[in-house]
Design an enzyme around this catalytic site. Structure first.
Site: not given
Ligand SMILES: [Zn+2]
Length: 134
Positions: A82, A24, A95, A84
């Site tokens: 961010h 990530e 999250d 995935h």
């Molecule tokens: Zn996430």
């Protein structure tokens, strides 16, 4: 309904870096928050301390540096982004915990090419519409 305004070059760069990474990727959205939404002026990539394909964490020292940079440039940290890896762009359980601590806009991109922005309000996830500016 609130909006997240982001320049196409910025969104493209985040998507591109996400696709090139096995873990990530993450960073901060700097800009201004107004009544009707968040305006992204700058994106700052940070390291994913966990180096993981399923979660991310930013080093506190690096976070502090971004705060200082924002202050110098008279911008606010209006959000976090961010990626995935190979799964949809919806907030994970972890999250949600992060969103509880960082009550700003969360932009999540998927290496599958989709993206969305979210905000936690009164314990509920609200999706913010992403407006891409040319
Ligand atoms: Zn996430």
């Amino acid at each position: 309904m609130r909006f997240l305004y982001i320049k196409r070059v910025h969104l493209y760069e985040i998507l591109q870096r996400a696709k090139e990474s096995n873990v990530e990727i993450c960073g901060f959205l700097l800009g201004q928050e107004h009544e009707d939404g968040f305006f992204v002026e700058e994106i700052v990539f940070t390291k994913n301390k966990l180096n993981s394909p399923v979660e991310f964490e930013v080093d506190p020292l690096e976070t502090l540096e971004v705060f200082q940079k924002a202050e110098t440039e008279e911008l606010e940290i209006i959000g976090i982004f961010h990626s995935h890896v190979n799964c949809p762009h919806y907030p994970s359980g972890k999250d949600l915990k992060g969103m509880d601590l960082w009550r700003n806009a969360w932009l999540i991109v998927s290496t599958l090419g989709t993206y969305g922005a979210f905000l936690l309000k009164d314990g509920e996830i609200k999706e913010i519409r992403v407006v891409v500016l040319d």
